[in-house]
Scaffold this motif. Structure first.
Motif, PDB file in Angstrom:
ATOM      1  N   MET A 427      40.733  38.047  45.024  1.00 53.93           N
ATOM      2  CA  MET A 427      41.691  38.566  43.908  1.00 53.93           C
ATOM      3  C   MET A 427      41.873  39.916  44.710  1.00 53.93           C
ATOM      4  N   THR A 428      41.342  40.473  45.663  1.00 50.93           N
ATOM      5  CA  THR A 428      42.011  41.728  46.024  1.00 50.93           C
ATOM      6  C   THR A 428      42.979  41.686  47.057  1.00 50.93           C
ATOM      7  N   SER A 429      42.556  40.613  47.829  1.00 46.86           N
ATOM      8  CA  SER A 429      44.082  40.647  48.033  1.00 46.86           C
ATOM      9  C   SER A 429      45.523  40.198  47.867  1.00 46.86           C
ATOM     10  N   LEU A 430      44.829  39.523  47.117  1.00 48.00           N
ATOM     11  CA  LEU A 430      46.333  39.183  45.984  1.00 48.00           C
ATOM     12  C   LEU A 430      46.929  40.465  45.013  1.00 48.00           C
ATOM     13  N   LEU A 431      46.429  41.383  44.997  1.00 53.86           N
ATOM     14  CA  LEU A 431      46.870  42.425  43.642  1.00 53.86           C
ATOM     15  C   LEU A 431      46.931  43.013  45.063  1.00 53.86           C
ATOM     16  N   GLU A 447      49.115  54.291  38.561  1.00 56.84           N
ATOM     17  CA  GLU A 447      48.648  53.972  37.983  1.00 56.84           C
ATOM     18  C   GLU A 447      47.229  52.649  38.253  1.00 56.84           C
ATOM     19  N   ARG A 448      48.307  51.511  38.869  1.00 57.78           N
ATOM     20  CA  ARG A 448      47.420  50.490  39.308  1.00 57.78           C
ATOM     21  C   ARG A 448      46.630  50.827  40.350  1.00 57.78           C
ATOM     22  N   ILE A 449      47.474  51.725  41.579  1.00 54.09           N
ATOM     23  CA  ILE A 449      46.793  51.560  43.010  1.00 54.09           C
ATOM     24  C   ILE A 449      46.075  52.592  42.870  1.00 54.09           C
ATOM     25  N   ARG A 450      45.935  53.595  41.631  1.00 54.00           N
ATOM     26  CA  ARG A 450      45.172  54.811  41.763  1.00 54.00           C
ATOM     27  C   ARG A 450      44.037  53.839  41.371  1.00 54.00           C
ATOM     28  N   CYS A 451      43.465  53.225  40.874  1.00 51.62           N
ATOM     29  CA  CYS A 451      42.825  52.737  40.157  1.00 51.62           C
ATOM     30  C   CYS A 451      42.130  51.359  41.073  1.00 51.62           C
ATOM     31  N   LEU A 452      42.749  51.265  41.532  1.00 54.26           N
ATOM     32  CA  LEU A 452      42.110  50.024  42.824  1.00 54.26           C
ATOM     33  C   LEU A 452      41.632  51.304  43.839  1.00 54.26           C
ATOM     34  N   LEU A 453      42.108  51.938  44.416  1.00 61.20           N
ATOM     35  CA  LEU A 453      42.492  53.172  45.246  1.00 61.20           C
ATOM     36  C   LEU A 453      40.785  53.497  45.654  1.00 61.20           C
ATOM     37  N   SER A 454      40.590  53.949  44.225  1.00 61.59           N
ATOM     38  CA  SER A 454      39.215  55.163  43.962  1.00 61.59           C
ATOM     39  C   SER A 454      37.994  53.499  44.046  1.00 61.59           C
ATOM     40  N   LEU A 455      38.336  52.108  43.666  1.00 64.89           N
ATOM     41  CA  LEU A 455      37.421  50.682  44.046  1.00 64.89           C
ATOM     42  C   LEU A 455      36.500  50.954  45.019  1.00 64.89           C
ATOM     43  N   ILE A 456      38.052  50.563  46.059  1.00 66.10           N
ATOM     44  CA  ILE A 456      37.966  50.381  47.672  1.00 66.10           C
ATOM     45  C   ILE A 456      37.357  51.354  48.054  1.00 66.10           C
ATOM     46  N   MET A 457      37.759  52.352  47.420  1.00 66.21           N
ATOM     47  CA  MET A 457      37.429  53.790  48.682  1.00 66.21           C
ATOM     48  C   MET A 457      35.876  53.866  48.517  1.00 66.21           C
ATOM     49  N   GLU A 458      35.048  53.088  46.807  1.00 62.96           N
ATOM     50  CA  GLU A 458      33.900  53.459  47.181  1.00 62.96           C
ATOM     51  C   GLU A 458      33.634  51.989  47.632  1.00 62.96           C
ATOM     52  N   ARG A 459      33.547  51.222  47.645  1.00 64.39           N
ATOM     53  CA  ARG A 459      33.356  49.880  48.188  1.00 64.39           C
ATOM     54  C   ARG A 459      33.270  50.636  50.168  1.00 64.39           C
ATOM     55  N   ASN A 496      38.593  33.390  58.918  1.00 66.05           N
ATOM     56  CA  ASN A 496      38.319  33.062  57.362  1.00 66.05           C
ATOM     57  C   ASN A 496      39.158  34.075  55.808  1.00 66.05           C
ATOM     58  N   MET A 497      38.666  35.290  56.858  1.00 62.00           N
ATOM     59  CA  MET A 497      37.866  36.391  55.909  1.00 62.00           C
ATOM     60  C   MET A 497      39.837  36.997  55.774  1.00 62.00           C
ATOM     61  N   LEU A 498      40.036  37.258  54.460  1.00 61.13           N
ATOM     62  CA  LEU A 498      41.231  37.724  54.083  1.00 61.13           C
ATOM     63  C   LEU A 498      41.890  39.077  54.480  1.00 61.13           C
ATOM     64  N   LEU A 499      40.529  40.199  53.944  1.00 59.02           N
ATOM     65  CA  LEU A 499      40.893  41.729  54.278  1.00 59.02           C
ATOM     66  C   LEU A 499      40.097  41.581  55.277  1.00 59.02           C
ATOM     67  N   PRO A 500      40.504  42.820  55.662  1.00 61.52           N
ATOM     68  CA  PRO A 500      38.919  43.526  57.001  1.00 61.52           C
ATOM     69  C   PRO A 500      37.655  44.239  56.341  1.00 61.52           C
ATOM     70  N   PHE A 501      36.059  43.451  56.927  1.00 59.24           N
ATOM     71  CA  PHE A 501      35.273  43.978  56.643  1.00 59.24           C
ATOM     72  C   PHE A 501      35.358  46.021  56.187  1.00 59.24           C
ATOM     73  N   ASN A 502      36.214  47.016  57.332  1.00 55.74           N
ATOM     74  CA  ASN A 502      36.578  47.832  57.264  1.00 55.74           C
ATOM     75  C   ASN A 502      37.705  48.343  56.472  1.00 55.74           C
ATOM     76  N   LEU A 503      37.273  49.496  55.739  1.00 55.46           N
ATOM     77  CA  LEU A 503      38.552  48.912  54.803  1.00 55.46           C
ATOM     78  C   LEU A 503      39.275  50.229  54.965  1.00 55.46           C
ATOM     79  N   GLU A 504      39.279  51.139  56.251  1.00 55.01           N
ATOM     80  CA  GLU A 504      40.184  51.861  55.849  1.00 55.01           C
ATOM     81  C   GLU A 504      41.508  52.567  56.242  1.00 55.01           C
TER      82      GLU A 504
END
Ligand code: A4F
Length: 519
Positions: A427-431, A447-459, A496-504
């Protein structure tokens, strides 16, 4: 995860500063404390510690002692007790005390940033496989102890409530002059809500909520295996197995009931020394003090084999307690009403299902796509993604393979949560793909970028923290089946993974998108 963070950290720092100030003020001197043999003990207990209730081993049925003793020894023999690698103020520590959590299936209990998962005790409509029949017997004995302590707690609270009841009786007598028989049913709701009858109504529901223990945290420690126990710093009470603290994550004003079992000394070890000045270092004690109060003397209560104590009502909030080590090994079973509104398997499964409702599977092709998400949906999905990853999966695997030792109960739910988490990665990769398409107005997109960004930064921050914790020297020094596993973990090139472990890089990309739009 969803609602904590900076505020809690600030509170912790404030408490720490207060503690340091108190210790500084004390300097070399020590505060007084009383034991049952001291003059004034009963007066102090009655006035400042009345919500501490003791029940000596002799007042408890022998069959309770026999079954619980066998349960403790079985669990120890089967290797079911584990020291926890806890986190206090950003630093890792191994607890001197070994523990196992037993309780309602699917329940968890968090202490010192560590979520423990229950080894389920036998309750109706759950089929539980234990790795050995004697572990099954031990869990049965502990649920029976739980029922016994529940009954005793209700009785203790009812006795403590006598004073309140007396107030109600006085009120009724006074009211009788105004036709008492009709007053209860006919008085307006406002009047009724202000009267002591309100207490009666609330008390029944509250009494149940505050005494229905949903789990027990079992403790074990052999002081002779522990080379460096801390000394109690305020009163000079001697060596501690557990420092001063309030028990965490409990239902407000709920009781904690403790069954304490210290092994007995052999006759040769038990040589009486000259009347010691403070508490006897051979005997286990529970220490109590009024929180942030240096005027009221502390208490040190000796705990003999099979003694119980109850911390009723708000005692755990107003007071702190510590466990003072004796010479011989000791077990305890600490029955709690864990606050688990966000701590049950049922809760997290339901959160995951809500999040995954936003993922659409085409019936024929099986093709997966995102339903249209507004900012509120993005927040729910990405928060749940973080919650399942950090509060459940990483917590579980950080504790190695310990849960397999007693039962396979958690295997299936954890596998299910892992699968849900995978779908949330999708879902994150589709988003991210949606956001890259620029199909919204500038304001909406931002607004959508800010929302996603803050939660990905926390991740990203939490992934780094867990990765470091899993490979710390302390973690690596643990026995093989207790070694923390950093899971989920994958390499950059994992197909097998759509996104990297390291989200930098994802974070940089989102920050750049924001900048581009804002320019
Ligand atoms: O000193 C301790 O009790 C301790 C030592 C350790 N290596 C890890 C944690 C603790 C600890 C602690 C352990 C269990 C528990 O149920 C409560 C605890 O509270 C604590 C503590 C409060 C250490 C410091 C503290 O302030």
């Amino acid at each position: 995860m969803k609602r904590r963070g900076a505020a809690a950290a600030g509170e912790e720092r404030e408490k720490d500063a207060k503690k340091q100030k108190l210790l500084q003020e004390l300097g070399e001197s020590q505060l007084p404390y009383l034991m049952p043999k001291d003059d004034g003990f009963h007066q102090l207990w009655k006035t400042k510690y009345s919500k501490l209730v003791l029940k000596n081993a002799g007042e408890i049925p022998q069959e309770v002692h026999t079954a619980v003793e066998e349960a403790f020894l079985t669990l120890l023999k089967c290797g079911c007790f584990f020291q926890d690698l806890v986190r206090i103020k950003g630093k890792d520590f191994v607890t001197p005390v070994s523990r196992i959590l037993i309780g309602n299936p699917g329940c968890t209990y968090k202490y010192l940033n560590t979520r423990l998962f229950t080894v389920p005790w036998p309750v109706e409509s759950y089929e539980i496989n234990y790795s050995r029949p004697e572990i099954s017997r031990a869990c049965k004995a502990l649920i029976k102890l739980n029922e016994y302590l529940h009954r005793e707690t209700v009785q203790a609270l009812q006795q403590q409530n006598l004073a309140e009841t007396k107030e109600i009786e006085d009120w009724a007598v006074m009211d009788r002059h105004q036709d008492y028989a009709t007053s209860i049913t006919e008085m307006g709701s406002t009047l009724r809500d202000q009267s002591p009858f309100r207490l009666l109504k609330n008390d029944c529901a509250d009494l149940k909520e505050r005494t229905s223990y949903n789990l027990t945290l079992l403790n074990y420690m052999d002081p002779q295996e522990m080379s460096s126990l801390k000394r109690e710093p305020y009163f000079g009470m001697g060596k501690m197995a557990v420092s001063w603290h309030h028990d965490e994550n409990l239902v407000e004003r709920s009781t904690v009931a403790v069954y304490s079992y210290s092994c007995e000394e052999s006759a040769t070890d038990n040589l009486e020394e000259d009347a010691p000045k403070g508490r006897d270092p051979a005997v286990w004690h529970v220490g109590l003090k009024v929180a942030w109060d240096i005027k009221t003397p502390g208490l040190a209560i000796p705990l003999r084999q099979g003694d119980c104590y109850f911390m009723l009502d708000d005692l755990n909030m107003t007071h702190q307690h510590c466990v003072l080590a004796g010479r011989q090994p000791r077990f305890s079973s600490t029955h709690r009403v864990a606050e688990c509104s966000q701590g049950t398997l049922q809760y997290i499964l339901s959160e995951c299902k809500t999040a995954l409702q936003n993922l659409h599977t085409e019936t024929d092709s099986g093709h997966l796509s995102l339903k249209p998400l507004d900012v509120k949906d993005i927040k729910q999905v990405e928060e749940t993604h973080n919650e399942v990853e950090f509060e459940w999966l990483r917590q579980f695997w950080f504790q190695g393979k310990r849960y397999r030792k007693c039962t396979d109960w958690w295997d299936e739910p954890i596998a299910a949560l892992e699968e849900f988490w995978r779908q949330m990665e999708l879902m994150t990769s589709l988003l991210l793909s949606e956001i890259r398409k620029e199909e919204h107005t500038e304001g909406q997109r931002n607004e959508r970028i800010r929302c996603l960004l803050s939660l990905i930064m926390e991740r990203q921050k939490l992934r780094e923290e867990w990765l470091t914790r899993c490979h710390s020297q302390l973690a690596e020094s643990l026995p093989e089946d207790e070694k923390p596993e950093c899971r989920p973990y994958w390499q950059q090139d994992d197909p097998n993974m759509l996104l990297p472990f390291n989200l930098e890089d994802v974070i940089i990309e989102l920050e750049n998108l924001l900048k581009t739009v804002e320019c």
